[in-house]
Design a protein around this motif. Structure first.
Motif, PDB file in Angstrom:
ATOM      1  N   ASN A  94       0.955  -1.293   0.027  1.00  0.00           N
ATOM      2  CA  ASN A  94      -0.017   0.154  -0.069  1.00  0.00           C
ATOM      3  C   ASN A  94       1.072   1.315  -0.015  1.00  0.00           C
ATOM      4  OD1 ASN A  94       0.806  -0.709   2.582  1.00  0.00           O
ATOM      5  ND2 ASN A  94      -0.890   0.679   3.516  1.00  0.00           N
TER       6      ASN A  94
ATOM      7  N   THR B  62       3.705   1.513  -4.359  1.00  0.00           N
ATOM      8  CA  THR B  62       2.870   1.373  -5.674  1.00  0.00           C
ATOM      9  C   THR B  62       3.726   1.537  -6.772  1.00  0.00           C
ATOM     10  OG1 THR B  62       2.250   3.493  -5.563  1.00  0.00           O
ATOM     11  CG2 THR B  62       0.905   2.015  -4.120  1.00  0.00           C
TER      12      THR B  62
ATOM     13  N   GLU C  96      -0.330   5.523 -18.396  1.00  0.00           N
ATOM     14  CA  GLU C  96      -1.308   4.637 -19.053  1.00  0.00           C
ATOM     15  C   GLU C  96      -1.429   5.039 -20.677  1.00  0.00           C
ATOM     16  OE1 GLU C  96      -4.204   3.192 -16.682  1.00  0.00           O
ATOM     17  OE2 GLU C  96      -3.048   1.890 -15.564  1.00  0.00           O
TER      18      GLU C  96
ATOM     19  N   SER D 293      -2.901  -3.914 -15.574  1.00  0.00           N
ATOM     20  CA  SER D 293      -3.163  -2.700 -14.820  1.00  0.00           C
ATOM     21  C   SER D 293      -4.717  -2.478 -14.871  1.00  0.00           C
ATOM     22  CB  SER D 293      -2.277  -1.761 -15.066  1.00  0.00           C
ATOM     23  OG  SER D 293      -2.627  -1.228 -16.543  1.00  0.00           O
ATOM     24  N   LYS D 294      -5.339  -2.651 -15.864  1.00  0.00           N
ATOM     25  CA  LYS D 294      -6.920  -2.220 -15.620  1.00  0.00           C
ATOM     26  C   LYS D 294      -7.678  -3.005 -14.574  1.00  0.00           C
ATOM     27  CE  LYS D 294      -8.540  -4.774 -19.914  1.00  0.00           C
ATOM     28  NZ  LYS D 294      -9.199  -5.944 -19.440  1.00  0.00           N
TER      29      LYS D 294
ATOM     30  N   SER E 215      -6.630  -2.939 -11.784  1.00  0.00           N
ATOM     31  CA  SER E 215      -6.296  -2.119 -10.410  1.00  0.00           C
ATOM     32  C   SER E 215      -6.461  -0.882 -10.490  1.00  0.00           C
ATOM     33  CB  SER E 215      -4.761  -2.582 -10.330  1.00  0.00           C
ATOM     34  OG  SER E 215      -4.201  -1.479  -9.407  1.00  0.00           O
ATOM     35  N   ARG E 216      -6.741  -0.214  -9.415  1.00  0.00           N
ATOM     36  CA  ARG E 216      -6.997   1.177  -9.354  1.00  0.00           C
ATOM     37  C   ARG E 216      -5.541   2.248  -9.184  1.00  0.00           C
ATOM     38  NH1 ARG E 216     -12.577   1.815  -5.505  1.00  0.00           N
ATOM     39  NH2 ARG E 216     -13.326   0.152  -6.484  1.00  0.00           N
ATOM     40  N   GLU E 217      -4.581   1.248  -9.008  1.00  0.00           N
ATOM     41  CA  GLU E 217      -3.306   2.212  -9.062  1.00  0.00           C
ATOM     42  C   GLU E 217      -2.935   2.146 -10.463  1.00  0.00           C
ATOM     43  OE1 GLU E 217      -1.705   3.725  -7.061  1.00  0.00           O
ATOM     44  OE2 GLU E 217      -2.781   3.112  -5.069  1.00  0.00           O
ATOM     45  N   PRO E 218      -2.680   3.099 -11.195  1.00  0.00           N
ATOM     46  CA  PRO E 218      -2.298   3.413 -12.570  1.00  0.00           C
ATOM     47  C   PRO E 218      -0.809   2.842 -12.830  1.00  0.00           C
ATOM     48  CG  PRO E 218      -2.221   5.536 -11.416  1.00  0.00           C
ATOM     49  CD  PRO E 218      -2.586   4.766 -10.435  1.00  0.00           C
TER      50      PRO E 218
ATOM     51  N   SER F 195       2.945  -2.587 -12.126  1.00  0.00           N
ATOM     52  CA  SER F 195       1.618  -2.507 -11.984  1.00  0.00           C
ATOM     53  C   SER F 195       1.275  -3.210 -10.744  1.00  0.00           C
ATOM     54  CB  SER F 195       0.897  -3.049 -13.165  1.00  0.00           C
ATOM     55  OG  SER F 195      -0.423  -3.467 -12.970  1.00  0.00           O
ATOM     56  N   GLU F 196      -0.079  -3.305 -10.487  1.00  0.00           N
ATOM     57  CA  GLU F 196      -0.666  -4.381  -9.437  1.00  0.00           C
ATOM     58  C   GLU F 196      -1.481  -5.268 -10.291  1.00  0.00           C
ATOM     59  OE1 GLU F 196      -1.835  -1.587  -5.400  1.00  0.00           O
ATOM     60  OE2 GLU F 196      -3.309  -2.110  -6.995  1.00  0.00           O
TER      61      GLU F 196
ATOM     62  N   ASP G 225     -10.824  -7.929 -10.271  1.00  0.00           N
ATOM     63  CA  ASP G 225     -11.656  -6.420 -10.333  1.00  0.00           C
ATOM     64  C   ASP G 225     -12.582  -6.714 -11.576  1.00  0.00           C
ATOM     65  OD1 ASP G 225     -11.858  -3.638  -9.516  1.00  0.00           O
ATOM     66  OD2 ASP G 225     -11.767  -3.692 -12.053  1.00  0.00           O
TER      67      ASP G 225
END
Ligand code: BES
Ligand code: MN
Ligand code: ZN
Length: 495
Positions: free
Chosen positions: A195, A198, A222, A237-238, A240-243, A320-321, A325
């Motif tokens: 967290n 990132t 992105e 990466s899409k 995840s909310r982290e770009p 990326s994460e 999702d």
């Protein structure tokens, strides 16, 4: 850590801890006759009583006599055989752990017994690394509301008699120190929770490193990546909310800034939950370490910059994460990579290769001499090689051999696995050019085979560090690997 080499050998020198290395000769005391006399023959008595034989790794505290400036003296046995690099490091590691337990943060090392000519380099270099490993403290995030207290910086002095030895020791200690600083950076980034660390955090750290060490740093967002057609990377990466970020760091140490660089491409998954192909819960926390490939790119570039290596280096980090999702990749999805090759995603947990393939295609624009990618890519490499040795594969045997040699030299070992047509066939897909998953078996090899489809235009090797970057005997602690092997590989390119 501060590390210096001094020529004068005067027992009045003020130091918290004086370390004397000794061999198990008939008369140990003859190796340090002056000190033995100063102690009223205590060293000879220790041997005669059988309390100290100077066997390899033996340590004993000596009473400090009048006329000696040290607060304490440690006699360190080094055995009577010529020590290879591995054994030198082992002895120095036990010594470093002992010093740590004694809360010593300043020491002088008279390592002549270890130093026998060719060894002075090994000892000076690995002392810096051994002390660095023992002294490492993770304090980047507070353990409790009370926060953390940083230990004092360790100060090491190497005692050498002759001038030539002194300058060798100085140079080697500077190398060890640079590698240690690179490892510390890699450990810090690796140990940070997901967290905090990132993709955006890694990008900010790249900019910081760029400022402090004169690197050219570029961060693609992105939108930039979409324009380049990085459909494979962005598909991860899409979810995840982290770009996602594609971080590019350029170090220019060569005479000509146009000289072709060596490229390091590091997997930067700041957390890998597996995506829709969700990982089991046990040990999932360890997937914060899935950016250790990128951390070792940071570390190696820092070490290279500190040593001012006369080569050009480019670091490329896709970050990326990988989370489950509504927008995440689904098994069966088909994406188009920047290379134009289509990929059927059969398992969303094989995400590292989906990022690396686009980063590798991007790396082509630097016209690199060689490309090394470093990734915590497969659990299978732990089955094959444990936590001791990294897996190496590639499309150019010389590059692979150079890496293996660099691993042996730096004690950050790697071992080759075969890339062959028969494994490549395992990646056939009914719906795309490639599947991101092989048929069962040889998971480390099929992962590398996947990458091989994106590296045909340059000399390339791949390091799978899923076993070596953290874990094993050290537990949940980043090791700083592959900084030593990468730094050594870069140093060897300077000849
Ligand atoms: N980051 C993991 C690899 C990993 C797993 C490293 C365990 C260290 C410990 C990687 O993204 C992954 O999930 N790989 C899969 C690939 C498989 C789905 C083909 C693996 O190794 O299970
Ligand atoms: Mn995964
Ligand atoms: Zn992963």
């Amino acid at each position: 850590m501060k590390i210096q080499a001094k020529a004068s050998k005067n027992y009045q020198l003020k130091t918290d801890c004086l370390v004397i290395a000794l061999k198990p000769l008939k008369k140990i005391s003859s190796q340090c006759a002056e000190l033995n006399t100063l102690t009223g023959g205590a060293i000879a008595r220790l041997q005669d009583s059988g309390q100290f034989s100077a066997a390899c790794g033996d340590m004993v505290n000596l009473m400090v006599p009048e006329g000696v400036g040290a607060t304490q003296i440690i006699l360190l046995g080094v055995g009577d055989k010529k020590l290879d690099t591995e054994s030198v490091r082992e002895v120095l590691t036990s010594l470093a752990i002992k010093l740590k337990s004694l809360k010593v943060d300043e020491a002088t090392f008279e390592l002549d017994a270890l130093n026998v000519k060719s060894n002075v380099e090994t000892v000076s270099r690995h002392l810096a690394e051994a002390l660095g490993d023992a002294e490492y403290q993770y304090i980047k995030t507070p353990k409790s509301a009370r926060g953390n207290t940083a230990n004092k910086e360790f100060k090491a002095t190497l005692w050498c008699q002759d001038r030539k030895m002194l300058s060798t020791a100085k140079k080697a200690a500077a190398i060890g120190n640079a590698i240690n600083n690179g490892k510390t950076l890699a450990k810090d980034l690796g140990n940070m929770p997901g967290n905090v660390c990132t993709p955006s955090y890694l990008a900010s750290q790249a900019k910081k490193l760029g400022k402090s060490h004169g690197l050219k740093v570029k961060v693609l967002n992105e939108k930039d990546m979409a324009e380049l057609g990085m459909g494979s990377l962005l598909s991860v990466s899409k979810g995840s909310r982290e770009p996602a970020k594609l971080i590019v760091m350029e170090y220019k140490g060569a005479k000509s800034s146009k000289e072709a660089p060596h490229a390091l491409v590091g997997k930067g998954l700041t957390f890998d939950a597996g995506g829709i192909s969700l990982k089991p819960g046990a040990k999932m926390d360890e997937m914060k370490y899935d950016m250790c490939g990128s951390a070792s790119v940071f570390g190696a570039i820092l070490a290279a910059a500190e040593m001012q290596l006369p080569i050009n280096i480019v670091g490329v980090i896709p970050s990326s994460e990988n989370l489950p999702d509504g927008l995440a990749n689904k098994p069966g999805d088909v994406v188009t990579s920047m290379s134009g090759q289509t990929i059927e995603i059969l398992n969303t947990d094989a995400e590292g290769r989906l990022l690396l393939c686009d980063a590798l295609t991007y790396t082509k624009r630097f016209k690199p001499q060689t490309v090394i990618d470093i990734a915590t890519l497969t659990g299978a490499v732990i089955v094959a090689l444990g936590h001791q040795t990294a897996g190496v594969m590639g499309n150019d045997q010389d590059v692979v051999d150079d890496l293996i040699a660099a691993g042996d030299e730096s004690l950050d070992h790697a071992w080759q696995l075969p890339i062959k047509e028969t494994y490549k066939k395992q990646l056939k897909s009914d719906y795309a050019d490639l599947a991101n998953l092989g048929t069962p078996g040889a998971g480390t090899i099929t992962a590398a085979c996947f990458l091989s489809y994106f590296t045909e235009d340059f000399r390339w090797a791949h390091l799978d560090i899923a076993g070596t970057a953290w874990g094993g005997a050290a537990g949940k602690r980043a090791s700083g690997r592959a900084v030593p092997i990468l730094t050594q590989y870069l140093m060897d390119r300077c000849k």
